[in-house]
Design a protein around this motif. Structure first.
Motif, PDB file in Angstrom:
ATOM      1  N   UNK A 134      31.602  27.011 112.715  1.00 27.87           N
ATOM      2  CA  UNK A 134      31.679  26.491 111.349  1.00 27.87           C
ATOM      3  C   UNK A 134      31.729  27.684 110.398  1.00 27.87           C
ATOM      4  N   UNK A 135      32.704  27.697 109.516  1.00 26.54           N
ATOM      5  CA  UNK A 135      32.884  28.888 108.686  1.00 26.54           C
ATOM      6  C   UNK A 135      31.944  28.954 107.479  1.00 26.54           C
ATOM      7  N   UNK A 136      31.901  30.112 106.894  1.00 22.93           N
ATOM      8  CA  UNK A 136      31.132  30.343 105.670  1.00 22.93           C
ATOM      9  C   UNK A 136      31.598  29.367 104.578  1.00 22.93           C
ATOM     10  N   UNK A 137      30.656  28.813 103.861  1.00 23.39           N
ATOM     11  CA  UNK A 137      30.990  27.943 102.729  1.00 23.39           C
ATOM     12  C   UNK A 137      31.245  26.500 103.120  1.00 23.39           C
ATOM     13  N   UNK A 138      31.206  26.232 104.443  1.00 22.76           N
ATOM     14  CA  UNK A 138      31.557  24.891 104.928  1.00 22.76           C
ATOM     15  C   UNK A 138      30.366  23.934 104.871  1.00 22.76           C
ATOM     16  N   UNK A 139      30.640  22.682 104.599  1.00 29.04           N
ATOM     17  CA  UNK A 139      29.632  21.625 104.624  1.00 29.04           C
ATOM     18  C   UNK A 139      30.287  20.336 104.170  1.00 29.04           C
ATOM     19  N   UNK A 140      29.943  19.222 104.820  1.00 26.30           N
ATOM     20  CA  UNK A 140      30.603  17.953 104.498  1.00 26.30           C
ATOM     21  C   UNK A 140      29.777  17.127 103.520  1.00 26.30           C
ATOM     22  N   UNK A 141      30.445  16.103 103.011  1.00 27.56           N
ATOM     23  CA  UNK A 141      29.799  15.164 102.103  1.00 27.56           C
ATOM     24  C   UNK A 141      30.118  13.763 102.621  1.00 27.56           C
TER      25      UNK A 141
END
Ligand code: NOJ
Length: 712
Positions: free
Chosen positions: A577-584
């Protein structure tokens, strides 16, 4: 006391009294300490029983003891100067906030600042004047246990988060005594220790030092941080604690730091162990001549500085400069006016809410195959070694907490869900008991994690992959055909490469403090929409470390992180999972990046003109939600190899369903320039790609140009 009065005060002090101000003592023998304070041989007391206090049981602060020591200092010591009491208040006091690495995942400096303000207030109320926080070491190696104490791999994010913590700690009304002095640590390059081995050696070039490791310290000084602590380590053969270049020339002269430098625990004496000083006396001379202002607990200064001055090896003028800095901070934080503790009534409920706001914003949804938010009508089972855990939800470097304020994940679920819930009572289950019990269960929530004792100081791991037993548990449950939601309570990133397929959803909950479990359950049931984004790259496995998003262009296989080529035969080069990644739970649509004026001259940039690069973000999904819009720069042609992408701005916005907002980033010299190999800051002409999106891999870009005068 005004600045002139400080100078006059120093003039009136004997050499011994001055050296006393540079000595930080421990609190091991109270009677002896009182005697030392009475003689004026102590300027500060550290409220800790051991060096690696982050993971040890420690004595609580005893207010009467502090008041008595202070009374002796101001009434009976020769110079009547108050003591400054320091304690590691790293990410919480009574109320505990998420570990700092998790706090960075909030990408919300305002929420973090408010929460740290509350923590400062709690600590100040017990008489703590000074904390050894924030840690703003860049860390690209999650094996290093201390990566949890910092804000991840990126200098810009670390700078912003560091500043908000400093402001939170320091920016109340100092004179009223409800602020505490902050300490930017560990200056410099501590996070670059080889192999993630704590206290190890770091190899850092001037180019890397200035473009990465130094930046957060520069930002901390801009935020007026009161103190700085040295790194235990060496940089390319030079122990930081005796480096005049780093501690004086760069930090004080060049960056303009006005506070004082405290050594890390016994770091002066450790020069002997490092083989750089023949004995403690020589160590004291080296550090004093580097103008390391205060010596933490090893007694080298108090034992030897007087003799060293007599022998002409350290000048009294140097001592005066160091004492001035210490007194300047004591004055600034109101110690001369209010040396004693004035207790106030604290609204802990309000602090709990601030902590909850933080944990709501740090928890990061990494994967969701349509299982979250959870349908309340589903029968669920709760399982896993972290289900009933409380202490480890608080993470390392917490010792003043009230465990009664903390709830386990199981407890909060039970409050919420009632009958349809199957909670397995303990973590050591027998597999044969689990299978029949799971019969008609639709979804299993698996609470996984690592102990607070496997991160923090001197707690490094050679392997950060998901622990074998936890992997096995996930595998078996998935094998039963259940939907599996993994709740991961780890302080650091872990290698999820092998484990990922066994989870339908991965909620990375970090170690999120007092309200961790409440936030986890609120997110699982959709009461809170997750909005955390990764402040550090998640590798697939330990072998990929170091892996970070802002690496330099390579001559071949250059885009590995971003999807092309690999430098490994047995693993691809992309992160898990890359830097800055995150789901909503909702969806955000980005317009194309735009910029009104895509060319500016170097002269214009020098005069403060900026590119205004913008984007419109629309919430196209079914829920209200928060999105962190991120802006990255790539310098396409430069005299030095430059990073493939570098974060230069972010903005966390709340968008209701169907709502859209415009977000504009201003990019000027500071964002487009870099330090060349000679340590000079330069902005070079040429093209830059500017990327705006929801993580570092976005391809939404626009080109801008810095035009040299000759081309114009
Ligand atoms: C050693 C740690 O390296 C440092 O971060 C901490 O502040 C001091 N001990 C004081 O406890």
């Amino acid at each position: 006391m005004c600045l002139k009065e400080i100078t006059n005060k120093i003039r009136s002090m004997s050499l011994e009294e001055k050296i006393g101000q540079l000595n930080q003592a421990g609190l091991w023998d109270f009677e002896l300490l009182c005697e030392e304070v009475r003689k004026g041989r102590v300027g500060s007391v550290i409220l800790a029983d051991s060096a690696t206090a982050g993971n040890d049981e420690q004595q609580r602060v005893i207010i009467d003891q502090l008041n008595e020591l202070q009374r002796i200092a101001v009434e009976e010591s020769p110079s009547h100067i108050p003591l400054i009491f320091g304690r590691d208040i790293i990410h919480g006091y009574r109320t505990v906030l998420p570990v700092p690495l998790a706090a960075a995942a909030s990408f919300n400096p305002d929420v973090v600042e408010k929460a740290y303000r509350a923590v400062a207030y709690e600590a100040a109320n017990d008489g703590v004047h000074w904390t050894f926080s924030p840690m703003i070491d860049i860390s690209r190696d999650p094996r290093w246990g201390r990566c949890i104490e910092g804000f991840g791999e990126d200098p810009y994010l670390t700078s912003k988060m560091g500043q908000s913590v400093i402001r939170g700690f320091q920016n109340a009304d100092n004179k009223k005594g409800d602020s505490i002095a902050a300490c930017a640590k560990h200056y410099l390059g501590y996070g670059a220790v080889e192999g993630g081995r704590d206290y190890g050696k770091a190899e850092i070039s001037e180019y890397t030092l200035r473009n990465y490791y130094l930046k957060p310290f520069k930002a901390a000084i801009e935020a007026d941080v009161a103190t700085v602590m040295n790194s235990f380590s060496e940089i390319s053969g030079q122990p930081v604690v005796s480096s005049r270049y780093l501690l004086h020339d760069l930090l004080k002269d060049e960056l303009g730091f006005r506070g004082f430098v405290i050594s890390d625990w016994a770091a002066v004496a450790q020069l002997v162990t490092q083989g750089v000083a023949k004995d403690r006396k020589e160590a004291a001379a080296l550090s004093a001549n580097a103008e390391l202002d205060m010596d933490m607990v090893d007694g080298c200064y108090i034992d030897y500085l007087s003799g060293l001055v007599a022998e002409g090896k350290v000048s009294e003028e140097t001592i005066d400069k160091m004492v001035y800095r210490v007194l300047y901070i004591k004055e600034k934080f109101g110690l001369f006016e209010h040396p004693f503790i004035t207790r106030q009534k604290i609204d802990y409920q309000e602090h709990l809410e601030l902590s909850k706001q933080c944990s709501d914003e740090v928890i990061t949804l990494l994967k969701n195959k349509d299982v979250l938010p959870l349908d309340r009508s589903k029968k669920i089972a709760l399982l896993g070694p972290f289900l009933h855990e409380k202490r480890s939800l608080l993470g390392s470097w917490t010792w003043d907490f009230d465990i009664r304020m903390v709830k386990s994940i199981a407890e909060v679920f039970e409050e919420y869900a009632g009958r349809e819930l199957l909670v397995f009572p303990q973590s050591n289950y027998l597999w044969d008991d689990i299978i029949p019990a799971l019969g008609d269960v639709d979804t299993v929530i698996l609470a996984l994690g690592e102990s607070y004792r496997v991160s923090g100081e001197n707690n490094c791991l050679a392997n950060i992959d998901l622990p074998k037993e936890q992997l096995e548990l996930a595998k078996r449950i998935k094998g039963l055909g259940k939907k599996v939601i993994g709740v991961f309570c780890f302080g650091r990133p872990i290698g999820l490469g092998e484990a990922d397929i066994y989870f339908d959803a991965i909620l990375y909950a970090w170690q999120a403090g007092t309200c961790a479990a409440r936030s986890i359950v609120d997110i699982i049931y959709g009461k809170v929409n997750p909005s955390g984004k990764l402040p550090i790259t998640f590798p697939r496995s330990t072998g990929q470390i170091p892996i970070y998003y802002n690496y330099h262009t390579m001559p071949r296989n250059g885009m590995g992180y971003y999807g092309e080529g690999s430098n490994y035969l047995d693993c691809c080069s992309t992160p898990m999972y890359p830097f800055g990644y995150g789901m909503s739970y909702t969806k955000f649509a980005y317009s194309e990046a735009r910029c009104e004026k895509t060319a500016l001259t170097l002269e214009e940039l020098k005069n403060g003109k900026k590119f205004k690069v913008g984007v419109t973000v629309t919430n196209t999904g079914e829920y209200d939600g928060k999105e962190t819009v991120q802006c990255y720069v790539r310098d396409l042609l430069a005299t030095m190899a430059r990073p493939v992408r570098e974060l230069k701005g972010f903005s966390k916005i709340l968008l209701k369903r169907g709502e859209f907002k415009e977000v504009v980033f201003e990019l000027g010299s500071e964002e487009l320039g870099f330090y060349n190999g000679k340590g000079e800051f330069c902005v070079e002409p040429g093209e830059f790609d500017i990327f705006i999106g929801g993580d570092c891999t976005t391809n939404n870009k626009i080109k801008i140009t810095a035009v040299s005068e000759t081309e114009n």
